[in-house]
Design a protein around this motif. Structure first.
Motif, PDB file in Angstrom:
ATOM      1  N   UNK A  56      86.143 124.399  -6.046  1.00 12.72           N
ATOM      2  CA  UNK A  56      86.700 123.045  -5.315  1.00 12.72           C
ATOM      3  C   UNK A  56      86.430 123.037  -3.628  1.00 12.72           C
ATOM      4  N   UNK A  57      86.735 122.013  -3.134  1.00 11.93           N
ATOM      5  CA  UNK A  57      86.719 122.046  -1.614  1.00 11.93           C
ATOM      6  C   UNK A  57      88.119 121.370  -1.353  1.00 11.93           C
ATOM      7  N   UNK A  58      88.865 121.985  -0.294  1.00 12.50           N
ATOM      8  CA  UNK A  58      90.278 121.682   0.319  1.00 12.50           C
ATOM      9  C   UNK A  58      89.887 120.983   1.419  1.00 12.50           C
ATOM     10  N   UNK A  59      90.463 119.767   1.537  1.00 13.89           N
ATOM     11  CA  UNK A  59      90.279 118.961   2.919  1.00 13.89           C
ATOM     12  C   UNK A  59      91.792 119.094   3.530  1.00 13.89           C
TER      13      UNK A  59
ATOM     14  N   UNK B 215      94.314 116.316   7.932  1.00 12.39           N
ATOM     15  CA  UNK B 215      93.324 115.543   7.792  1.00 12.39           C
ATOM     16  C   UNK B 215      93.819 113.967   7.847  1.00 12.39           C
ATOM     17  N   UNK B 216      93.113 112.981   7.807  1.00 15.81           N
ATOM     18  CA  UNK B 216      93.530 111.804   7.889  1.00 15.81           C
ATOM     19  C   UNK B 216      93.488 111.505   6.287  1.00 15.81           C
ATOM     20  N   UNK B 217      94.080 109.967   5.924  1.00 18.43           N
ATOM     21  CA  UNK B 217      94.259 109.770   4.586  1.00 18.43           C
ATOM     22  C   UNK B 217      92.971 109.911   3.764  1.00 18.43           C
ATOM     23  N   UNK B 218      91.873 109.568   4.465  1.00 17.04           N
ATOM     24  CA  UNK B 218      90.548 109.010   3.779  1.00 17.04           C
ATOM     25  C   UNK B 218      90.019 110.552   3.296  1.00 17.04           C
ATOM     26  N   UNK B 219      89.978 111.525   4.141  1.00 11.92           N
ATOM     27  CA  UNK B 219      89.696 112.647   4.251  1.00 11.92           C
ATOM     28  C   UNK B 219      90.411 113.478   3.063  1.00 11.92           C
ATOM     29  N   UNK B 220      91.698 113.282   3.019  1.00 11.44           N
ATOM     30  CA  UNK B 220      92.486 113.808   2.031  1.00 11.44           C
ATOM     31  C   UNK B 220      91.974 113.391   0.513  1.00 11.44           C
ATOM     32  N   UNK B 221      91.673 111.942   0.545  1.00  5.12           N
ATOM     33  CA  UNK B 221      91.166 111.381  -0.767  1.00  5.12           C
ATOM     34  C   UNK B 221      89.655 111.963  -1.238  1.00  5.12           C
ATOM     35  N   UNK B 222      89.037 112.248   0.092  1.00 11.91           N
ATOM     36  CA  UNK B 222      87.672 112.702  -0.180  1.00 11.91           C
ATOM     37  C   UNK B 222      87.739 114.155  -1.030  1.00 11.91           C
TER      38      UNK B 222
ATOM     39  N   UNK C 256      81.992 115.504   3.452  1.00 12.89           N
ATOM     40  CA  UNK C 256      83.274 115.197   3.273  1.00 12.89           C
ATOM     41  C   UNK C 256      83.682 114.106   4.487  1.00 12.89           C
ATOM     42  N   UNK C 257      83.166 114.447   5.568  1.00 12.72           N
ATOM     43  CA  UNK C 257      83.500 113.271   6.669  1.00 12.72           C
ATOM     44  C   UNK C 257      82.560 111.872   6.212  1.00 12.72           C
ATOM     45  N   UNK C 258      81.391 112.065   5.570  1.00 15.32           N
ATOM     46  CA  UNK C 258      80.611 110.822   5.298  1.00 15.32           C
ATOM     47  C   UNK C 258      81.700 110.122   4.238  1.00 15.32           C
ATOM     48  N   UNK C 259      82.003 110.890   3.169  1.00 16.16           N
ATOM     49  CA  UNK C 259      82.918 110.260   2.171  1.00 16.16           C
ATOM     50  C   UNK C 259      84.113 109.370   2.782  1.00 16.16           C
ATOM     51  N   UNK C 260      84.595 110.223   3.725  1.00 17.67           N
ATOM     52  CA  UNK C 260      85.911 109.723   4.303  1.00 17.67           C
ATOM     53  C   UNK C 260      85.611 108.271   4.988  1.00 17.67           C
ATOM     54  N   UNK C 261      84.530 108.026   5.493  1.00 14.34           N
ATOM     55  CA  UNK C 261      84.046 106.853   5.910  1.00 14.34           C
ATOM     56  C   UNK C 261      83.449 105.796   5.253  1.00 14.34           C
ATOM     57  N   UNK C 262      83.495 106.128   3.867  1.00 12.26           N
ATOM     58  CA  UNK C 262      82.785 105.081   3.001  1.00 12.26           C
ATOM     59  C   UNK C 262      83.818 104.562   2.125  1.00 12.26           C
ATOM     60  N   UNK C 263      84.358 103.634   2.412  1.00 16.86           N
ATOM     61  CA  UNK C 263      85.651 102.910   1.547  1.00 16.86           C
ATOM     62  C   UNK C 263      85.244 102.543   0.288  1.00 16.86           C
ATOM     63  N   UNK C 264      84.062 101.931   0.221  1.00 17.62           N
ATOM     64  CA  UNK C 264      83.455 101.421  -1.181  1.00 17.62           C
ATOM     65  C   UNK C 264      83.338 102.648  -2.280  1.00 17.62           C
ATOM     66  N   UNK C 265      82.690 103.669  -1.774  1.00 13.09           N
ATOM     67  CA  UNK C 265      82.503 104.967  -2.492  1.00 13.09           C
ATOM     68  C   UNK C 265      83.752 105.402  -2.786  1.00 13.09           C
ATOM     69  N   UNK C 266      84.810 105.622  -2.067  1.00 14.16           N
ATOM     70  CA  UNK C 266      86.234 106.153  -2.444  1.00 14.16           C
ATOM     71  C   UNK C 266      86.810 105.184  -3.448  1.00 14.16           C
TER      72      UNK C 266
END
Ligand code: ADP
Ligand code: MG
Length: 437
Positions: free
Chosen positions: A145-148, A258-265, A77-87
């Motif tokens: 599912x995973x809840x962030x 969470x921050x917004x990126x982690x929410x989206x993850x 989850x944390x890696x995804x939140x730091x990967x804007x291209x992936x999101x």
């Protein structure tokens, strides 16, 4: 019940009634409490949080497997939140048709443009599983599912030395039935001399501001951590001002949980994209065992994007709707679509891009177990029940360094097998405990 509560006990009405009375008092004594529906914002009259009379047998191996994979899910989850291209790529089709996700994504984009002001990330996840019963009698752990967002706080509070300078703000809902769950966390914070405040979106709209260093102030207090318990459903955003308040908190220096990126993850679309071949490998290039451990918990997940692959998904769902669950990008229970309703929805949407707002998932078939669901004003009766295991994960990242990554507990929720959807807060499931077998 195999290896669980003996059947003689299960069907002994006099005994179960006596046990239920004792169990309810025990729940009250232990502080397993909830406010009542009629007065969700008052503690004058409260009741026990609904729970099962008996613990539910859970195979030890599956339980340990779920605990063992949690730190990997935290890392993912944390890696995804730091990967804007992936999101961006993962959510492109969804945000084209789903307004709510699109608005969250716009906040994410704005934060990227401005640059993140806070390098500390506090993550609290809960990964939910059911045990899929196979024909050969064995079962396998499958992630629902995973809840962030708004997963419970677990044992994290002791590990947040950086938050001493200001207050922790719980962003809470208007209706506060589940306040006791949050009061436990507040108590743990107070014990460590960390003050906490409870505020609603409206308070942030009216009194929230950033100073020139982007420090967040609400009601005159500087907020070190925003712990979001509200803001994951469209109906939480009652006005444009509410969206502005979310943006204000995201832009601020406060640590967001969470921050917004982690929410989206944590969206279901991301879950589906992660199940595609090769995607996990990109996040864990040198750790094939981690990839394997995570992937073992994935059920079949299918895209409904436009194109031949999505068309195939539609055809598959229409041919055997009972084998699948159709999911929109929503949280909080009661939004998923099952059975013949899948056909209704897909027949209507199959030619339209609106289908991209959904994903399709294999339906998990857990083994039912008998139990009694204890709930206020509900007669005692034996029910056929299904259980869902949740595993809590907590992590703290400072810049690039994970300074903590732990599995911090578990939760078993059980519901009548007649209910296809919904959790404890939705009034469907009740609290339970695993009886490891
Ligand atoms: P929400 O974000 O609303 O909690 P979930 O994906 O967790 O959405 O689904 C809600 C409930 O629906 C789950 O708690 C579970 O009981 C049921 N459910 C979801 N997915 C599946 C599935 N693939 N198979 C069986 N039941 C499911
Ligand atoms: Mg859920």
């Amino acid at each position: 019940m195999a290896q669980g509560i003996p059947n003689e006990v299960m069907v002994n009405t006099a005994l179960t009634k006596e046990l239920a009375d004792v169990a309810k008092d025990a729940a009250l004594l232990q502080g397993v409490l909830m406010r009542i529906q009629e007065t969700p914002n008052s503690s004058e009259v409260v009741t026990y949080a609904p729970f099962t009379l008996f613990p539910t047998p859970v195979p030890k191996a599956a339980f340990l497997q779920a605990l063992a994979v949690q730190t990997h899910f935290n890392a993912l989850v944390d890696k995804i939140s730091q990967d804007p291209d992936f999101l961006r790529d993962a959510l492109a089709s969804t945000i084209a048709v789903d307004d709510f996700t699109a608005r969250l994504y716009r906040i994410h984009q704005q934060i990227l443009k401005e640059g993140r002001s806070q390098s500390i990330m506090l993550g609290l996840n809960r990964s939910d599983y059911m045990l899929d019963q196979k024909e050969d009698g064995t079962s396998s752990l499958k992630q629902i599912e995973i809840n962030t967002f708004a997963a419970s706080f677990g044992g994290l509070s002791s590990r947040s030395p950086d938050v001493h300078r200001a207050v922790v703000m719980f962003l809470v809902e208007e209706s506060q039935r589940n306040i006791f769950d949050q009061r436990y966390i507040e108590n743990e914070l107070w014990k460590r001399d960390i003050p906490s405040i409870r505020k609603q979106f409206d308070d942030v709209c009216k009194t929230g501001s950033l100073d020139q260093d982007k420090r967040l102030f609400v009601d005159g207090l500087e907020v070190a951590v925003v712990y979001f318990r509200n803001g994951y459903m469209p109906q939480n955003y009652v006005s444009e001002q509410t969206w502005d308040a979310r943006l204000l908190m995201e832009r601020s220096l406060a640590v967001k949980c969470p921050d917004i990126a982690t929410h989206l993850a944590g969206t279901k679309k991301v879950q589906q994209v992660l199940a595609r071949p090769g995607v996990l490998e990109k996040f864990f290039p040198d750790q094939p065992q981690v990839v394997e451990q995570i992937r073992a918990t994935f059920a079949g997940l299918y895209t409904l994007d436009m194109g031949p692959e999505g068309d195939k998904t539609v055809a598959m769902a229409l041919a055997a709707p009972d084998q699948f669950v159709l999911k929109p990008q929503r949280e909080g229970g009661g939004n998923n679509i099952y059975g013949s309703q899948i056909c209704q929805v897909l027949e209507e949407l199959k030619e339209s891009t609106e289908r991209m707002a959904y994903i399709l998932m294999d339906k998990i078939h857990p083994n039912p177990a008998q139990n009694y669901l204890l709930r206020r004003d509900t007669p005692l009766q034996i029910s056929n029940c299904l259980s869902e295991l949740g595993v809590f994960g907590a992590y703290v990242r400072k810049g690039k360094d994970m300074v903590m990554n732990e599995c911090v507990g578990h939760l078993l929720r059980t519901k009548s097998s007649e209910q296809s959807d919904g959790g404890v807060a939705a009034g469907v499931a009740v609290l339970d405990n695993p009886l490891l077998v």
